[in-house]
Design a protein around this motif. Structure first.
Motif, mmCIF file in Angstrom:
data_model
loop_
_atom_site.group_PDB
_atom_site.id
_atom_site.type_symbol
_atom_site.label_atom_id
_atom_site.label_comp_id
_atom_site.label_asym_id
_atom_site.label_seq_id
_atom_site.Cartn_x
_atom_site.Cartn_y
_atom_site.Cartn_z
ATOM 1 N N VAL A 86 8.266 -13.499 0.130
ATOM 2 C CA VAL A 86 7.369 -14.269 -0.728
ATOM 3 C C VAL A 86 6.168 -13.401 -1.113
ATOM 4 C CG1 VAL A 86 8.020 -16.520 0.235
ATOM 5 C CG2 VAL A 86 6.064 -15.326 1.201
ATOM 6 N N ASP A 87 5.700 -13.628 -2.319
ATOM 7 C CA ASP A 87 4.505 -12.918 -2.794
ATOM 8 C C ASP A 87 3.838 -13.808 -3.836
ATOM 9 O OD1 ASP A 87 3.787 -9.595 -2.642
ATOM 10 O OD2 ASP A 87 2.711 -10.832 -4.115
ATOM 11 N N TYR A 88 2.501 -13.793 -3.867
ATOM 12 C CA TYR A 88 1.835 -14.636 -4.868
ATOM 13 C C TYR A 88 1.861 -13.994 -6.250
ATOM 14 C CZ TYR A 88 -2.906 -12.350 -4.354
ATOM 15 O OH TYR A 88 -3.974 -11.499 -4.323
ATOM 16 N N SER A 89 2.203 -12.722 -6.321
ATOM 17 C CA SER A 89 2.293 -12.054 -7.620
ATOM 18 C C SER A 89 3.691 -12.263 -8.204
ATOM 19 C CB SER A 89 2.016 -10.553 -7.450
ATOM 20 O OG SER A 89 2.522 -9.853 -8.568
ATOM 21 N N GLU A 90 3.748 -12.942 -9.345
ATOM 22 C CA GLU A 90 5.056 -13.169 -9.982
ATOM 23 C C GLU A 90 5.691 -11.839 -10.388
ATOM 24 O OE1 GLU A 90 2.135 -14.415 -10.794
ATOM 25 O OE2 GLU A 90 1.791 -14.498 -12.953
ATOM 26 N N GLN A 111 8.121 -16.774 -5.472
ATOM 27 C CA GLN A 111 6.663 -16.710 -5.633
ATOM 28 C C GLN A 111 6.016 -17.793 -4.770
ATOM 29 O OE1 GLN A 111 4.981 -17.684 -9.422
ATOM 30 N NE2 GLN A 111 2.988 -16.846 -8.883
ATOM 31 N N ALA A 112 5.103 -17.412 -3.905
ATOM 32 C CA ALA A 112 4.369 -18.384 -3.078
ATOM 33 C C ALA A 112 3.071 -17.748 -2.613
ATOM 34 C CB ALA A 112 5.206 -18.795 -1.864
ATOM 35 N N ASP A 113 2.029 -18.567 -2.596
ATOM 36 C CA ASP A 113 0.737 -18.127 -2.071
ATOM 37 C C ASP A 113 0.679 -18.533 -0.601
ATOM 38 O OD1 ASP A 113 -1.924 -17.768 -1.352
ATOM 39 O OD2 ASP A 113 -2.658 -18.274 -3.357
ATOM 40 N N ILE A 114 0.491 -17.564 0.260
ATOM 41 C CA ILE A 114 0.462 -17.826 1.710
ATOM 42 C C ILE A 114 -0.707 -18.743 2.068
ATOM 43 C CG2 ILE A 114 0.296 -16.710 3.984
ATOM 44 C CD1 ILE A 114 1.176 -14.113 2.404
ATOM 45 N N LEU A 115 -1.706 -18.785 1.218
ATOM 46 C CA LEU A 115 -2.865 -19.627 1.522
ATOM 47 C C LEU A 115 -2.616 -21.090 1.152
ATOM 48 C CD1 LEU A 115 -5.694 -17.176 0.443
ATOM 49 C CD2 LEU A 115 -4.585 -17.438 2.665
ATOM 50 N N ASP A 127 4.490 -9.148 8.225
ATOM 51 C CA ASP A 127 3.401 -8.865 7.277
ATOM 52 C C ASP A 127 3.017 -7.397 7.398
ATOM 53 O OD1 ASP A 127 0.799 -8.241 6.349
ATOM 54 O OD2 ASP A 127 0.083 -10.287 6.630
ATOM 55 N N LYS A 128 3.149 -6.666 6.306
ATOM 56 C CA LYS A 128 2.670 -5.273 6.282
ATOM 57 C C LYS A 128 1.663 -5.152 5.142
ATOM 58 C CE LYS A 128 5.755 -1.973 5.395
ATOM 59 N NZ LYS A 128 5.481 -1.411 4.054
ATOM 60 N N GLY A 129 0.399 -5.195 5.484
ATOM 61 C CA GLY A 129 -0.656 -4.986 4.498
ATOM 62 C C GLY A 129 -1.135 -6.221 3.746
ATOM 63 N N ASP A 132 -4.308 -7.638 5.374
ATOM 64 C CA ASP A 132 -5.336 -6.671 4.962
ATOM 65 C C ASP A 132 -5.859 -7.019 3.569
ATOM 66 O OD1 ASP A 132 -5.132 -5.232 7.274
ATOM 67 O OD2 ASP A 132 -4.288 -3.430 6.376
ATOM 68 N N ALA A 133 -4.924 -7.306 2.638
ATOM 69 C CA ALA A 133 -5.345 -7.627 1.264
ATOM 70 C C ALA A 133 -6.173 -8.920 1.263
ATOM 71 C CB ALA A 133 -4.120 -7.762 0.354
ATOM 72 N N ILE A 134 -5.722 -9.914 2.029
ATOM 73 C CA ILE A 134 -6.441 -11.196 2.085
ATOM 74 C C ILE A 134 -7.836 -11.003 2.688
ATOM 75 C CG2 ILE A 134 -6.419 -13.442 3.293
ATOM 76 C CD1 ILE A 134 -3.347 -13.471 2.654
HETATM 77 C C1 LIG Z 1 -0.762 -3.896 0.465
HETATM 78 S S1 LIG Z 1 0.441 -4.813 -0.432
HETATM 79 C C2 LIG Z 1 1.806 -4.739 0.702
HETATM 80 C C3 LIG Z 1 3.119 -5.058 0.077
HETATM 81 C C4 LIG Z 1 4.322 -5.016 1.026
HETATM 82 N N1 LIG Z 1 4.130 -5.868 2.182
HETATM 83 C C5 LIG Z 1 4.609 -3.606 1.476
HETATM 84 O O1 LIG Z 1 4.406 -3.294 2.650
HETATM 85 O O2 LIG Z 1 5.016 -2.802 0.630
HETATM 86 C C6 LIG Z 1 -0.169 -6.488 -0.231
HETATM 87 C C7 LIG Z 1 0.729 -7.532 -0.851
HETATM 88 O O3 LIG Z 1 0.239 -8.832 -0.515
HETATM 89 C C8 LIG Z 1 0.396 -9.690 -1.638
HETATM 90 N N2 LIG Z 1 -0.558 -10.813 -1.426
HETATM 91 C C9 LIG Z 1 -1.902 -10.738 -1.302
HETATM 92 N N3 LIG Z 1 -2.428 -11.964 -1.092
HETATM 93 C C10 LIG Z 1 -1.390 -12.840 -1.061
HETATM 94 C C11 LIG Z 1 -1.282 -14.250 -0.886
HETATM 95 N N4 LIG Z 1 -2.369 -15.012 -0.724
HETATM 96 N N5 LIG Z 1 -0.058 -14.820 -0.901
HETATM 97 C C12 LIG Z 1 1.053 -14.044 -1.097
HETATM 98 N N6 LIG Z 1 1.016 -12.719 -1.286
HETATM 99 C C13 LIG Z 1 -0.186 -12.111 -1.268
HETATM 100 C C14 LIG Z 1 0.106 -8.780 -2.821
HETATM 101 O O4 LIG Z 1 0.602 -9.294 -4.041
HETATM 102 C C15 LIG Z 1 0.806 -7.501 -2.371
HETATM 103 O O5 LIG Z 1 2.149 -7.493 -2.763
#
Ligand SMILES: C[S@@+](CC[C@H](N)C(=O)[O-])C[C@H]1O[C@@H](n2cnc3c(N)ncnc32)[C@H](O)[C@@H]1O
Length: 210
Positions: A86-90, A111-115, A127-129, A132-134
């Motif tokens: 799942v990823d929030y970015s379409e 497509q789904a927003d984890i929040l 979860d890899k990264g 961190d982004a959140i």
């Molecule tokens: C640093 S990238 C890591 C991508 C992937 N996990 C990897 O290791 O290649 C962070 C990812 O988190 C996604 N992301 C950030 N906030 C999110 C949210 N609230 N819900 C779902 N995805 C989210 C971004 O679209 C991005 O694809």
């Protein structure tokens, strides 16, 4: 707990724009894009999953913020079959589907927003990264709390939550997650020494739900 400075990496626009470029690169050159934290980190996580007997080949595995979806392709190559990204970015979802379809993999990307609320329970939550982004979003403190509760809600007592971070150390992750999670194991990563203090560039922690 001190929060990080918000950055563009914490925004939906940034990720959509980035994956739009990566979709174009993939169709022009077959390049799947960035492997966050490198192949060595992915290898370490895969090795841990493969040597954990409680994780069967058909166990349900969800990748939170799957990006280009390559981690699930690596898992599929190891024989795991019940895979959801799942990823929030379409645009990330589109890229993941393009790659998996072109290579003939049977992986679900959504497509789904984890929040927002996530559905179901999973044996492995990966979860890899993404945490961190959140952590780099506006309202990071509130968003991190939502993330922690939402991850807890898709776990049962037998689930494993595998998180890889470069923004937080192992002890910071333990502190963030301690209300609902206990540290089960740490996957060793290379360490560096600076000024007599030893640390890791990337932390890989496995948590279980309390
Ligand atoms: C640093 S990238 C890591 C991508 C992937 N996990 C990897 O290791 O290649 C962070 C990812 O988190 C996604 N992301 C950030 N906030 C999110 C949210 N609230 N819900 C779902 N995805 C989210 C971004 O679209 C991005 O694809």
């Amino acid at each position: 707990m001190e929060e990080l400075e918000p950055s563009e990496l914490g925004t939906h626009e940034y990720w959509n724009h980035r994956y739009e470029t990566e979709i174009a690169n993939y169709s022009a050159h077959g390049d799947a894009g960035e492997i966050w934290f490198g192949d060595d980190t992915v290898e370490r996580i895969l090795r841990w999953i493969c040597k954990t007997p409680e994780i069967a080949k058909d166990s349900s595995i969800i990748d939170l913020g799957c990006g280009n979806g390559m981690f699930l392709i690596d898992l599929s190559n190891e024989g795991y079959s019940n895979l959801l990204g799942v990823d929030y970015s379409e645009k990330a979802v589109e890229l993941s589907r393009n790659i998996a379809t072109a290579k003939g993999y049977n992986i679900t990307y959504k497509q789904a927003d984890i929040l927002d609320d996530l559905e179901g329970t999973y044996k492995v939550i990966h979860d890899k990264g993404t945490y961190d982004a959140i952590s780099l979003s506006e309202n990071a403190k509130e968003n991190r709390q939502k993330y922690i509760v939402n991850v807890k809600n898709i776990m049962n007592k037998d689930s494993f939550f595998i998180i890889t971070s470069c923004n937080w150390t192992q002890s910071e992750l333990v502190e963030h997650f301690k209300e609902h999670f206990q540290l089960h194991q740490v996957v060793p990563t290379p360490t560096f020494k600076f000024g007599g203090k030893e640390g890791s560039v990337v932390s890989i922690c496995i948590f279980k739900r309390i």
